[in-house]
Design an enzyme around this catalytic site. Sequence first.
Site, short mmCIF file in Angstrom:
data_model
loop_
_atom_site.label_atom_id
_atom_site.label_comp_id
_atom_site.label_asym_id
_atom_site.label_seq_id
_atom_site.Cartn_x
_atom_site.Cartn_y
_atom_site.Cartn_z
N LYS A 80 -22.17 6.21 22.37
CA LYS A 80 -23.18 6.79 23.28
C LYS A 80 -23.77 8.04 22.64
O LYS A 80 -24.99 8.22 22.62
CB LYS A 80 -22.54 7.15 24.63
N GLN B 138 -16.98 9.38 32.00
CA GLN B 138 -16.49 8.09 31.50
C GLN B 138 -15.35 7.56 32.38
O GLN B 138 -14.38 8.27 32.64
CB GLN B 138 -16.02 8.26 30.04
N ASP C 211 -25.53 6.95 35.51
CA ASP C 211 -24.80 5.69 35.66
C ASP C 211 -25.25 4.93 36.92
O ASP C 211 -24.97 3.75 37.07
CB ASP C 211 -23.30 5.99 35.80
#
Length: 303
Positions: free
Chosen positions: A55, A99, A122
């Site tokens: 990422k 995460q 997200d």
Amino acid sequence: MSEASIIDGKALAMRLRVRVAAEVAKLRDDHGLTPALTVVLVGEDPASQVYIRNKGKQTEEAGMVSDTIRLGADTPEEDLLALIEKLNSDAAVNGILVQLPLPDRIDEAKVIAAIDPEKDVDGFHVVNVGRLWTGAAAPVPCTPAGCLQMLKETLGELKGKRALVLGRSNIVGKPMAALLLAEHCTVTIAHSRTEDLAERCREADILVAAVGRAQMVRGDWIKPGATVIDVGINRVEAPEKGTNDDGTPKTRLVGDVNFEEAKKVAGHITPVPGGVGPMTIANLLRNTVIAACRQNGLPAPEI
Ligand code: NAP
């Protein structure tokens, strides 16, 4: 019948990343704005380490600011919540990603709820879930967003098609169903309590498998000519590749679909690896650019 055509997620993701990078360059030149993503990792989960490294790398390659904050596995929940609060109020941070999975003692729902919905790249915050299901503009969870882009690229119009989503998680199955519904598909969501699962799958023109069970979907579960999107990432032993130095068998990644069987029946299919996976990070970059525009009063770009 001829074999299914392979949907090349790697190539599609590369094209999306090029479009994102072009938009980033435009924002910098026209508005002096460089979108910034901060990723927070709690603990040392090896798979998460790989994900966040990729990422970070791809965020920088697209011309954005990437920051990774690593916290020890024993970090108290209050410290993580305090960090999120700080990132929420930092105008230089446009996107925040914590995460998952988090260590068991940390309440995942509480952490997601603490993220400013405008910075929730997200798309997991309940406000954004509500926006998605009611058709309002929202950051869409990255994996289902990538699946939908692959479906539209492959099939064009999705209207009227029968879609079955296998799996009902908040991060893949449910948002995938919302996206397909918004495209006017007739959507079935299947899960571990679904009866006659193989039969339900066989009715689908579009089958999205997000179960986390290696090669569970067999060739004879698939309607001839259907489009199959395999979200699963499962590591299995691969004795044919030999053994590691410690004598354990080498491993390989497989999806939730038995690819060799399915490709003989499906019309189009995604491989694992090289299908859904690359699209996920590309959509994270896309969500970050859009978030940066919204936060700065600029129209969301079409990427
Ligand atoms: P999850 O939270 O574990 O959800 C799995 C879903 O599958 C649940 O809804 C579960 O049903 C259902 N299920 C489990 N066993 C089943 C069975 N035997 N028959 C029917 N349904 C069954 O998983 P997830 O987070 O959605 O992830 C799914 C897979 O996608 C995993 O392999 C994961 O690694 C992968 N993934 C890939 C990406 C990517 O970027 N490519 C991103 C995210 C996830 P119940 O709800 O009834 O328990």
